[in-house]
Design a protein around this motif. Sequence first.
Motif, PDB file in Angstrom:
ATOM      1  N   ILE A 118       0.776  -1.361  -0.076  1.00  0.00           N
ATOM      2  CA  ILE A 118      -0.116   0.198  -0.048  1.00  0.00           C
ATOM      3  C   ILE A 118       0.881   1.100  -0.151  1.00  0.00           C
ATOM      4  CG2 ILE A 118      -1.739   1.345   1.360  1.00  0.00           C
ATOM      5  CD1 ILE A 118      -2.905  -1.320   2.392  1.00  0.00           C
ATOM      6  N   PRO A 119       0.686   2.268  -0.924  1.00  0.00           N
ATOM      7  CA  PRO A 119       1.405   3.417  -0.838  1.00  0.00           C
ATOM      8  C   PRO A 119       1.513   4.144   0.652  1.00  0.00           C
ATOM      9  CG  PRO A 119      -0.237   3.646  -2.506  1.00  0.00           C
ATOM     10  CD  PRO A 119      -0.595   2.292  -1.739  1.00  0.00           C
ATOM     11  N   ASP A 120       2.793   4.498   0.906  1.00  0.00           N
ATOM     12  CA  ASP A 120       2.918   5.110   2.340  1.00  0.00           C
ATOM     13  C   ASP A 120       2.473   6.717   1.973  1.00  0.00           C
ATOM     14  OD1 ASP A 120       4.699   3.244   3.241  1.00  0.00           O
ATOM     15  OD2 ASP A 120       6.449   3.842   2.202  1.00  0.00           O
ATOM     16  N   ARG A 121       1.814   6.984   2.987  1.00  0.00           N
ATOM     17  CA  ARG A 121       0.970   8.229   3.136  1.00  0.00           C
ATOM     18  C   ARG A 121       0.115   8.591   1.936  1.00  0.00           C
ATOM     19  NH1 ARG A 121       1.874  11.063   8.290  1.00  0.00           N
ATOM     20  NH2 ARG A 121       3.879  10.449   9.087  1.00  0.00           N
ATOM     21  N   PRO A 122      -0.705   7.722   1.677  1.00  0.00           N
ATOM     22  CA  PRO A 122      -1.402   7.904   0.324  1.00  0.00           C
ATOM     23  C   PRO A 122      -1.907   9.163   0.119  1.00  0.00           C
ATOM     24  CG  PRO A 122      -2.688   6.609   1.549  1.00  0.00           C
ATOM     25  CD  PRO A 122      -1.334   6.878   2.452  1.00  0.00           C
ATOM     26  N   ILE A 123      -2.550   9.982   1.308  1.00  0.00           N
ATOM     27  CA  ILE A 123      -3.183  11.210   1.073  1.00  0.00           C
ATOM     28  C   ILE A 123      -2.086  12.248   0.721  1.00  0.00           C
ATOM     29  CG2 ILE A 123      -4.494  13.054   2.482  1.00  0.00           C
ATOM     30  CD1 ILE A 123      -6.322  10.731   1.428  1.00  0.00           C
ATOM     31  N   ALA A 124      -1.054  12.199   1.469  1.00  0.00           N
ATOM     32  CA  ALA A 124       0.087  13.305   1.080  1.00  0.00           C
ATOM     33  C   ALA A 124       0.463  12.821  -0.557  1.00  0.00           C
ATOM     34  CB  ALA A 124       1.140  12.860   1.993  1.00  0.00           C
ATOM     35  N   CYS A 125       0.617  11.707  -0.783  1.00  0.00           N
ATOM     36  CA  CYS A 125       0.730  11.472  -2.272  1.00  0.00           C
ATOM     37  C   CYS A 125      -0.027  12.120  -3.038  1.00  0.00           C
ATOM     38  CB  CYS A 125       1.141   9.886  -2.454  1.00  0.00           C
ATOM     39  SG  CYS A 125       2.378   8.948  -1.511  1.00  0.00           S
ATOM     40  N   ALA A 126      -1.449  12.053  -2.829  1.00  0.00           N
ATOM     41  CA  ALA A 126      -2.381  12.723  -3.509  1.00  0.00           C
ATOM     42  C   ALA A 126      -2.289  13.758  -3.635  1.00  0.00           C
ATOM     43  CB  ALA A 126      -3.679  12.106  -2.781  1.00  0.00           C
ATOM     44  N   PHE A 127      -1.814  14.744  -2.628  1.00  0.00           N
ATOM     45  CA  PHE A 127      -1.808  16.150  -2.815  1.00  0.00           C
ATOM     46  C   PHE A 127      -0.559  16.537  -3.612  1.00  0.00           C
ATOM     47  CE2 PHE A 127      -5.290  16.463   0.325  1.00  0.00           C
ATOM     48  CZ  PHE A 127      -5.752  17.514  -0.056  1.00  0.00           C
ATOM     49  N   ALA A 128       0.367  15.464  -3.432  1.00  0.00           N
ATOM     50  CA  ALA A 128       1.664  15.956  -4.389  1.00  0.00           C
ATOM     51  C   ALA A 128       1.203  15.732  -5.915  1.00  0.00           C
ATOM     52  CB  ALA A 128       2.771  14.738  -4.024  1.00  0.00           C
ATOM     53  N   LEU A 129       0.507  14.655  -6.053  1.00  0.00           N
ATOM     54  CA  LEU A 129      -0.047  14.565  -7.588  1.00  0.00           C
ATOM     55  C   LEU A 129      -0.980  15.821  -8.029  1.00  0.00           C
ATOM     56  CD1 LEU A 129      -0.268  12.704 -10.006  1.00  0.00           C
ATOM     57  CD2 LEU A 129      -2.284  11.717  -9.147  1.00  0.00           C
ATOM     58  N   ALA A 130      -1.526  16.204  -7.031  1.00  0.00           N
ATOM     59  CA  ALA A 130      -2.442  17.519  -7.605  1.00  0.00           C
ATOM     60  C   ALA A 130      -1.491  18.738  -7.600  1.00  0.00           C
ATOM     61  CB  ALA A 130      -3.553  17.899  -6.069  1.00  0.00           C
ATOM     62  N   ARG A 131      -0.418  18.771  -6.949  1.00  0.00           N
ATOM     63  CA  ARG A 131       0.699  19.879  -7.053  1.00  0.00           C
ATOM     64  C   ARG A 131       1.068  19.810  -8.634  1.00  0.00           C
ATOM     65  NH1 ARG A 131       5.110  20.213  -2.804  1.00  0.00           N
ATOM     66  NH2 ARG A 131       5.461  18.235  -3.471  1.00  0.00           N
ATOM     67  N   LYS A 132       1.435  18.434  -8.849  1.00  0.00           N
ATOM     68  CA  LYS A 132       2.036  18.195 -10.316  1.00  0.00           C
ATOM     69  C   LYS A 132       1.110  18.898 -11.501  1.00  0.00           C
ATOM     70  CE  LYS A 132       5.318  14.672 -10.355  1.00  0.00           C
ATOM     71  NZ  LYS A 132       6.263  15.261 -11.058  1.00  0.00           N
ATOM     72  N   ILE A 133      -0.570  18.704 -11.107  1.00  0.00           N
ATOM     73  CA  ILE A 133      -1.238  19.025 -12.244  1.00  0.00           C
ATOM     74  C   ILE A 133      -1.405  20.554 -12.064  1.00  0.00           C
ATOM     75  CG2 ILE A 133      -3.782  18.832 -12.977  1.00  0.00           C
ATOM     76  CD1 ILE A 133      -3.593  16.006 -11.647  1.00  0.00           C
ATOM     77  N   THR A 134      -1.642  21.000 -10.832  1.00  0.00           N
ATOM     78  CA  THR A 134      -1.972  22.314 -10.951  1.00  0.00           C
ATOM     79  C   THR A 134      -1.006  23.537 -10.359  1.00  0.00           C
ATOM     80  OG1 THR A 134      -2.225  22.380  -8.236  1.00  0.00           O
ATOM     81  CG2 THR A 134      -4.099  21.805  -9.603  1.00  0.00           C
ATOM     82  N   GLY A 135       0.200  22.958 -10.135  1.00  0.00           N
ATOM     83  CA  GLY A 135       1.165  23.746  -9.429  1.00  0.00           C
ATOM     84  C   GLY A 135       1.012  24.472  -8.202  1.00  0.00           C
ATOM     85  N   VAL A 136       0.246  23.917  -7.533  1.00  0.00           N
ATOM     86  CA  VAL A 136      -0.213  24.641  -6.153  1.00  0.00           C
ATOM     87  C   VAL A 136       0.210  23.529  -5.157  1.00  0.00           C
ATOM     88  CG1 VAL A 136      -2.192  25.420  -4.707  1.00  0.00           C
ATOM     89  CG2 VAL A 136      -2.064  26.093  -7.171  1.00  0.00           C
ATOM     90  N   SER A 137       0.664  24.007  -3.991  1.00  0.00           N
ATOM     91  CA  SER A 137       0.854  23.297  -2.815  1.00  0.00           C
ATOM     92  C   SER A 137      -0.023  23.847  -1.645  1.00  0.00           C
ATOM     93  CB  SER A 137       2.243  23.513  -2.273  1.00  0.00           C
ATOM     94  OG  SER A 137       3.360  22.878  -3.197  1.00  0.00           O
TER      95      SER A 137
END
Length: 209
Positions: free
Chosen positions: A172-191
Motif C-alpha cells: 500500500i502506498p506510504d502516506r497515500p493522502i500526502a501522495c495524492a496532494f503531491a499529484l495535485a501539485r503536479k497538475i495544478t502547480g499549487v501546494s
Amino acid sequence: MIKGVTMTEPHPEFHWLSGRGPLEDIFCVSFVRGLSCLEVLTRLGVDESTVEEMAFDELNELAMEEAAATSGTDPGYVGAVKLGEWAVLVEPLGWRVPVKRGLLGRLSNETEVVSISRHDYADDGFVYAVDRDVMLRFDPLTPQYREGVDSEHWEAAMDEVGLGRRTFDDPIPDRPIACAFALARKITGVSFTSDVLDKPFLVAVANKQ
C-alpha cells in the motif's frame, strides 16, 4: 524537520493532511482553475445571502457545530481561498464535490478541477476533471484501480509521487493522502500546505441538494 517525521517518508509538507490536523479525518479539498472564489461557491450552489469572509478556524468551528447538530448527514459550510490562478474549495467534514451528482461537471465546465477527499470511515478519493470529462479517478489506497478517459497518461506522474501500485499484492502506498496532494501539485502547480489555512476564506452555506 517536522517532529516525528523522517526524511524517508514521502512529501512531508503534506503529512499534516494525513494525521489529526486541523481538517481532522473527513474533508474534501478541490482546486478549480481560472475562477474566483465567489464563482466557485456559486457553481457549488450556495445560499448567496450567507457569503462572508472569515478565518479558517471560524469556518471549521461552524462546520463542527453543524455536524454535531445534524449527525453530519449533509455538511453545509464550505470555504474558498485563491492560490494563483486556482480557487481552492475546502469542505471541512465534507465530501460534496466527488459525490454529489452533477456537481463535478458544473465545477469543471470549461475549466479544470482536481479534487481530493479523505474519509477515514468510508473511502478516500482523487479525481481530475476537464470540461465535465473525468480524466483520472482513483482511491489513493488502491491506485491500481484507476479510471478515466486519460488515466494511462498519468501513470508516470503517479509513479513519481508514490502512487505506482500495480496489483493488489503490491505494498500500500506510504502516506497515500500526502501522495495524492503531491499529484495535485503536479497538475495544478499549487501546494496545499498548512499555511494556506492562515489566509482569509470566503465562506458560505451550501444549499442541500
